[in-house]
Design a protein around this motif. Structure first.
Motif, mmCIF file in Angstrom:
data_model
loop_
_atom_site.group_PDB
_atom_site.id
_atom_site.type_symbol
_atom_site.label_atom_id
_atom_site.label_comp_id
_atom_site.label_asym_id
_atom_site.label_seq_id
_atom_site.Cartn_x
_atom_site.Cartn_y
_atom_site.Cartn_z
ATOM 1 N N LEU A 1 42.565 54.735 43.471
ATOM 2 C CA LEU A 1 43.576 54.810 44.536
ATOM 3 C C LEU A 1 44.974 55.106 43.990
ATOM 4 N N SER A 2 45.179 54.820 42.691
ATOM 5 C CA SER A 2 46.519 55.030 42.118
ATOM 6 C C SER A 2 46.906 56.507 42.056
ATOM 7 N N GLU A 3 45.912 57.400 42.238
ATOM 8 C CA GLU A 3 46.246 58.834 42.311
ATOM 9 C C GLU A 3 47.069 59.147 43.557
ATOM 10 N N LYS A 4 46.853 58.364 44.622
ATOM 11 C CA LYS A 4 47.488 58.651 45.910
ATOM 12 C C LYS A 4 48.438 57.569 46.392
ATOM 13 N N PHE A 5 48.274 56.359 45.849
ATOM 14 C CA PHE A 5 49.060 55.237 46.358
ATOM 15 C C PHE A 5 49.706 54.476 45.201
ATOM 16 N N ASN A 6 50.670 53.659 45.586
ATOM 17 C CA ASN A 6 51.317 52.728 44.677
ATOM 18 C C ASN A 6 50.480 51.444 44.736
ATOM 19 N N VAL A 7 49.651 51.198 43.721
ATOM 20 C CA VAL A 7 48.614 50.166 43.843
ATOM 21 C C VAL A 7 48.979 48.861 43.134
ATOM 22 N N HIS A 8 48.768 47.759 43.851
ATOM 23 C CA HIS A 8 48.931 46.413 43.301
ATOM 24 C C HIS A 8 47.554 45.773 43.218
ATOM 25 N N LEU A 9 47.145 45.414 42.018
ATOM 26 C CA LEU A 9 45.833 44.787 41.840
ATOM 27 C C LEU A 9 46.006 43.301 41.547
ATOM 28 N N HIS A 10 45.351 42.472 42.351
ATOM 29 C CA HIS A 10 45.363 41.028 42.111
ATOM 30 C C HIS A 10 43.951 40.591 41.741
ATOM 31 N N LEU A 11 43.766 40.204 40.484
ATOM 32 C CA LEU A 11 42.470 39.662 40.067
ATOM 33 C C LEU A 11 42.575 38.143 40.169
ATOM 34 N N CYS A 12 41.876 37.593 41.175
ATOM 35 C CA CYS A 12 41.989 36.151 41.410
ATOM 36 C C CYS A 12 40.804 35.428 40.780
ATOM 37 N N PHE A 13 41.076 34.250 40.252
ATOM 38 C CA PHE A 13 39.994 33.445 39.686
ATOM 39 C C PHE A 13 40.339 31.969 39.820
ATOM 40 N N GLU A 14 39.657 31.106 39.110
ATOM 41 C CA GLU A 14 39.794 29.667 39.377
ATOM 42 C C GLU A 14 41.005 29.026 38.696
ATOM 43 N N LYS A 15 41.763 29.800 37.930
ATOM 44 C CA LYS A 15 42.919 29.280 37.209
ATOM 45 C C LYS A 15 44.217 29.886 37.778
ATOM 46 N N PRO A 16 45.366 29.247 37.521
ATOM 47 C CA PRO A 16 46.620 29.799 38.075
ATOM 48 C C PRO A 16 47.125 31.047 37.350
ATOM 49 N N GLY A 17 46.423 31.492 36.328
ATOM 50 C CA GLY A 17 46.837 32.684 35.582
ATOM 51 C C GLY A 17 46.173 32.659 34.212
ATOM 52 N N VAL A 18 46.596 33.579 33.345
ATOM 53 C CA VAL A 18 46.088 33.551 31.964
ATOM 54 C C VAL A 18 46.799 32.396 31.255
ATOM 55 N N LEU A 19 46.019 31.539 30.621
ATOM 56 C CA LEU A 19 46.593 30.337 30.006
ATOM 57 C C LEU A 19 46.743 30.511 28.497
ATOM 58 N N MET B 1 55.386 57.433 48.259
ATOM 59 C CA MET B 1 53.992 56.994 48.118
ATOM 60 C C MET B 1 53.818 55.596 48.729
ATOM 61 N N ASN B 2 52.752 55.430 49.512
ATOM 62 C CA ASN B 2 52.512 54.145 50.165
ATOM 63 C C ASN B 2 51.907 53.114 49.223
ATOM 64 N N ASP B 3 52.104 51.871 49.597
ATOM 65 C CA ASP B 3 51.560 50.762 48.812
ATOM 66 C C ASP B 3 50.170 50.372 49.293
ATOM 67 N N VAL B 4 49.302 50.047 48.357
ATOM 68 C CA VAL B 4 47.994 49.458 48.690
ATOM 69 C C VAL B 4 47.793 48.251 47.777
ATOM 70 N N THR B 5 47.374 47.137 48.363
ATOM 71 C CA THR B 5 47.071 45.956 47.559
ATOM 72 C C THR B 5 45.553 45.781 47.473
#
Lengths: 257, 257
Positions: free
Chosen positions: A173-191, A1-5
């Motif tokens: 897309l996860s039905e067909k691909f290996n999916v990586h989801l990046h939710l970007c926002f104004e902080k370096p991560g969940v604090l 399975m292919n990757d999709v970001t």
């Protein structure tokens, strides 16, 4: 399975041309199939005020009357979306700017709520994503760039939350691909401590999320964001919550051990 | 060789929701591959004035400074384009809203003119149309809907004349398809007497055009329109000039006998 970001960026990056350019440059260097989803930024509210339409928000959600729908269509689908596309093309990324109406990629239903009339706001389920058509774009080396507008299949566009859109596309897309989801926002991560940018939680499981939420450590806009994130994670999407300009740190969702 | 119909509509249809709906309904009933190109209408000038940017035209061409480019991107690529797409989807047409930046479909060069600074205005030649990519869309049953914006491949969008865009796309597609170009405007065709809508010239050859032009019977906006039309006709495109809502009459370009 292919990757999709699948990468979602928000207003903090969109409102600053230099940051946006930096982000798009790093986005263009990433390998493999990608989908970009962008939020709105301040421009829609600014234009709204210029046009004498006072923006109305309820619990962080924009009330979208007919005049506001026109404004967000202009700003999200026109100004922001097509400038991102033109910049990506200059960086050799074969970008295609989209709403959910284009190619009927994402249909939605107008939100019905007895308490609040959100106006032209749409919600959708996984089956509403046209996974076949979206996959064909990716398989042809095309990079879809979505603004957060869907449509009702009766001729009207609908304003949709960009985090929900990103999570929904990732799940479909996860039905067909290996999916990586990046939710970007104004902080370096969940604090762990909202006041301290150094307190990034590097790995977060659902139990810890729920206990941080009940302790009031995770609140406001982070709650729907994490709910969307865990919804995707539960469908085997690999999820990272991070700053758009910092790919080296962030919060990764993990299973409870 | 397959047939493709390229239809350009202008402001008179776009500014009137009822007319636009009528046009889109009849467009949706047509058989075969189609490309729709739309102009701008009054909305861009209206928004411009609301935002305190006085529209400037020289010989019918909009001077496109940076603020105006933002406005036309919002109105053409956002508001008009995506509403047409949503309406076509509701009519079962698999529409895809596009600028020339999307999929790098049409690149252009900023117009250099010693006398007039047109600003972000772009001109293109046939080789700048990505015929391969555009053909693939058509072969997949997709209906491209273009607004008249191109890009410079350096990250900037460029405002482009919609008639030139339609003629240029028709010429590029004529290498692979049997192309029919319909340039629609507010009159039922090219008129022998500009004051009399009943004086439609049903068949027009180049000699007659040139003599009507020297006699001052064809003037102003009709001249660049017909120049674009004959440019396409010279490349074996079948050309009709007509009203968007009247497919039964109009001016067909013919060879001089």
């Amino acid at each position: 399975m292919n990757d999709v970001t699948v990468i979602k960026i928000g207003g903090n990056i969109i409102d600053d041309p230099v940051s946006l350019q930096k982000f798009l440059h790093s986005f263009s260097k990433e390998k493999g199939a990608r989908v970009l989803i962008h939020g709105g930024g301040k421009k829609a509210s600014e234009l709204s005020r210029t046009m004498g339409v006072e923006p109305r928000m309820i619990e962080g959600r924009r009330i979208t009357d007919a005049a506001t729908l026109e404004i967000v269509t202009m700003v999200y689908a026109g100004l922001i979306n097509k400038n991102i596309v033109a910049q990506l093309q200059s960086l050799q990324v074969n970008a295609l700017g989209l709403t959910g109406a284009d190619l009927n990629l994402i249909k939605a239903r107008k939100r019905e709520n007895a308490q609040v009339d959100y106006g032209f706001v749409g919600d959708f389920v996984t089956e509403d994503v046209n996974t076949g058509q979206l996959s064909r774009l990716l398989e042809n080396g095309i990079t879809p760039v979505f603004c957060a507008l869907t449509h009702d299949m009766h001729g009207s566009l609908l304003n949709t939350n960009a985090d929900s859109l990103a999570a929904g596309i990732a799940i479909a897309l996860s039905e067909k691909f290996n999916v990586h989801l990046h939710l970007c926002f104004e902080k370096p991560g969940v604090l762990r401590d909202a006041e301290n940018d150094k307190s990034v939680i590097l790995q977060l499981d659902k139990n810890e999320y729920l206990s941080l939420k009940s302790a009031g450590k995770i609140f406001e806009g982070m709650i729907p964001k994490l709910d969307n994130a865990f919804k995707a994670f539960d469908k085997d999407v690999d999820v990272t919550i991070r700053h758009a300009l910092n790919n080296s740190t962030g919060t990764k969702l993990i299973r409870h051990e």
